[in-house]
Design a protein around this motif. Structure first.
Motif, PDB file in Angstrom:
ATOM      1  N   PRO A 169      12.535   0.386 -21.440  1.00  0.00           N
ATOM      2  CA  PRO A 169      13.868   0.788 -20.837  1.00  0.00           C
ATOM      3  C   PRO A 169      14.807  -0.447 -20.320  1.00  0.00           C
ATOM      4  O   PRO A 169      14.155  -1.297 -19.565  1.00  0.00           O
ATOM      5  CB  PRO A 169      13.488   1.743 -19.860  1.00  0.00           C
ATOM      6  N   THR A 170      15.944  -0.536 -20.785  1.00  0.00           N
ATOM      7  CA  THR A 170      16.721  -1.516 -20.530  1.00  0.00           C
ATOM      8  C   THR A 170      18.046  -1.177 -20.029  1.00  0.00           C
ATOM      9  O   THR A 170      18.589  -0.375 -20.455  1.00  0.00           O
ATOM     10  CB  THR A 170      17.164  -2.663 -21.841  1.00  0.00           C
ATOM     11  N   ALA A 171      18.590  -1.889 -19.090  1.00  0.00           N
ATOM     12  CA  ALA A 171      19.847  -1.471 -18.100  1.00  0.00           C
ATOM     13  C   ALA A 171      21.142  -1.835 -19.155  1.00  0.00           C
ATOM     14  O   ALA A 171      21.124  -2.569 -20.041  1.00  0.00           O
ATOM     15  CB  ALA A 171      19.889  -2.226 -17.058  1.00  0.00           C
ATOM     16  N   TRP A 172      22.005  -0.929 -19.287  1.00  0.00           N
ATOM     17  CA  TRP A 172      23.048  -0.933 -19.775  1.00  0.00           C
ATOM     18  C   TRP A 172      23.881  -2.269 -20.135  1.00  0.00           C
ATOM     19  O   TRP A 172      24.640  -2.438 -20.759  1.00  0.00           O
ATOM     20  CB  TRP A 172      24.075   0.316 -19.452  1.00  0.00           C
ATOM     21  N   ASN A 173      23.820  -2.789 -18.712  1.00  0.00           N
ATOM     22  CA  ASN A 173      24.751  -3.994 -18.441  1.00  0.00           C
ATOM     23  C   ASN A 173      23.963  -5.304 -18.624  1.00  0.00           C
ATOM     24  O   ASN A 173      24.395  -6.416 -18.101  1.00  0.00           O
ATOM     25  CB  ASN A 173      25.372  -3.949 -16.915  1.00  0.00           C
ATOM     26  N   ALA A 174      22.480  -5.382 -18.959  1.00  0.00           N
ATOM     27  CA  ALA A 174      21.854  -6.392 -19.367  1.00  0.00           C
ATOM     28  C   ALA A 174      22.208  -6.727 -20.705  1.00  0.00           C
ATOM     29  O   ALA A 174      22.964  -6.119 -21.459  1.00  0.00           O
ATOM     30  CB  ALA A 174      20.237  -6.015 -19.429  1.00  0.00           C
ATOM     31  N   GLU A 175      21.674  -8.185 -20.985  1.00  0.00           N
ATOM     32  CA  GLU A 175      21.969  -8.432 -22.611  1.00  0.00           C
ATOM     33  C   GLU A 175      21.438  -7.461 -23.349  1.00  0.00           C
ATOM     34  O   GLU A 175      20.240  -7.133 -23.579  1.00  0.00           O
ATOM     35  CB  GLU A 175      21.426  -9.818 -22.969  1.00  0.00           C
ATOM     36  N   THR A 176      22.160  -6.992 -24.458  1.00  0.00           N
ATOM     37  CA  THR A 176      21.671  -6.064 -25.444  1.00  0.00           C
ATOM     38  C   THR A 176      20.538  -6.518 -26.258  1.00  0.00           C
ATOM     39  O   THR A 176      20.755  -7.627 -26.956  1.00  0.00           O
ATOM     40  CB  THR A 176      22.841  -5.770 -26.259  1.00  0.00           C
ATOM     41  N   PRO A 177      19.335  -5.862 -26.372  1.00  0.00           N
ATOM     42  CA  PRO A 177      18.354  -6.210 -27.033  1.00  0.00           C
ATOM     43  C   PRO A 177      18.590  -6.142 -28.518  1.00  0.00           C
ATOM     44  O   PRO A 177      19.426  -5.304 -29.160  1.00  0.00           O
ATOM     45  CB  PRO A 177      17.041  -5.427 -26.552  1.00  0.00           C
ATOM     46  N   LEU A 178      17.819  -6.929 -29.509  1.00  0.00           N
ATOM     47  CA  LEU A 178      18.015  -6.830 -30.577  1.00  0.00           C
ATOM     48  C   LEU A 178      17.615  -5.506 -31.247  1.00  0.00           C
ATOM     49  O   LEU A 178      18.208  -5.083 -32.395  1.00  0.00           O
ATOM     50  CB  LEU A 178      17.172  -7.936 -31.476  1.00  0.00           C
TER      51      LEU A 178
END
Length: 299
Positions: A169-178
């Motif tokens: 799970p990654t935050a919407w405003n973090a760098e978009t994962p590949l």
């Protein structure tokens, strides 16, 4: 890496449609936000209505939304004490519902989206991409699948549930994962193919369960192949559609674990009444014909 505009441009042309989105990982998770951006960049009218918090594994649970707790929404995306439902301050197409995935997509279908579309209804429901696979015995417990099943069975809206093996799970405003970018591209390709096949997009009471493999081996969307599969084994089921030289479709699990070269996306026809494989060969054939432009056979 590539931009979302390039993602959209890479997909075949499809007419713009009204799309309701949801997931079970939360409205502020990177996978669903990246897919939302890709859909809108491709010209569609997408509206997201997803849980305020991670609700993974909640299946088809449904409950009246409640006031957001003191910790606020996922990834600090709304403050504590926020209303049971709400929208992004600058984009009303991004909406949270402080409840389960089914409740979230139900609210999107019946309340939020029609307000934004002058009373019009969604034409297609898309859930995910989920963080983690939903194959075989995982399917009944998945909130991402549960939301798609609600759309297909109760709301009678064609629905596709997407899940991806890679990522946390990654935050919407973090760098978009590949992996979020690749999964958005693959999901857009499936969506475009279904839309281009014409209405009705899917037979009644069916949904598609789509699983993307790990991106560790293949990091370019053009490297992936799409395989038509079963959710469950079907040992005692009638013969499947005659496809790829067989009348028994491979299972999602067997394809994901396939040791041959290449990266394989599984697409299974799901029965919205019980979340198992559609066991009607004629219905399977209808769906195969819609997806034929992108389908491959295992070597």
């Amino acid at each position: 890496m590539y931009s979302l505009l390039l993602l959209a441009a890479a997909a075949p042309f499809a007419q713009a449609v009204r799309i309701i989105q949801s997931n079970d990982d939360g409205w502020a998770e990177a996978n669903v936000r990246t897919f939302f951006n890709a859909l809108n960049a491709a010209g569609h009218e997408a509206v997201l209505s997803a849980p305020a918090e991670n609700q993974s594994g909640t299946g088809s649970s449904d409950a009246t939304p409640t006031t957001v707790g003191s910790d606020g929404c996922q990834f600090d995306s709304c403050p504590g004490g926020s209303p049971p439902t709400g929208a992004n301050a600058t984009d009303p197409r991004l909406n949270y519902v402080n409840s389960f995935p089914v409740t979230s997509i139900k609210n999107g279908i019946s309340v939020t989206a029609p307000k934004l579309w002058n009373g019009a209804a969604p034409e297609l429901a898309l859930t995910g991409p989920n963080v983690g696979s939903n194959i075989g015995i995982q399917v009944p417990f998945s909130g991402t699948v549960g939301a798609a099943v609600y759309a297909a069975e109760t709301a009678q809206i064609p629905a596709i549930a997407f899940s991806g093996q890679t990522g946390d799970p990654t935050a919407w405003n973090a760098e978009t994962p590949l992996h979020s970018q690749i999964y958005a591209d693959l999901a857009l390709n499936v969506t475009t193919t279904i839309i281009n096949s014409g209405k009705p997009y899917l037979p009644p009471n069916t949904f598609l369960n789509v699983n993307f493999p790990s991106v560790s081996q293949c990091s370019d969307p053009s490297q992936f192949k799409y395989i038509f599969t079963r959710i469950n084994l079907g040992l005692f089921s009638a013969a499947d559609a005659d496809w790829c030289g067989s009348t028994r479709l491979p299972t999602e699990s067997s394809v994901i674990l396939f040791k041959g070269s290449g990266c394989y996306v599984t697409i299974s026809p799901g029965d919205a009444t019980d979340k198992t494989t559609v066991n009607d060969a004629a219905v399977q054939t209808q769906i195969i014909n819609k997806l034929k432009p992108i389908l491959s056979c295992l070597p």
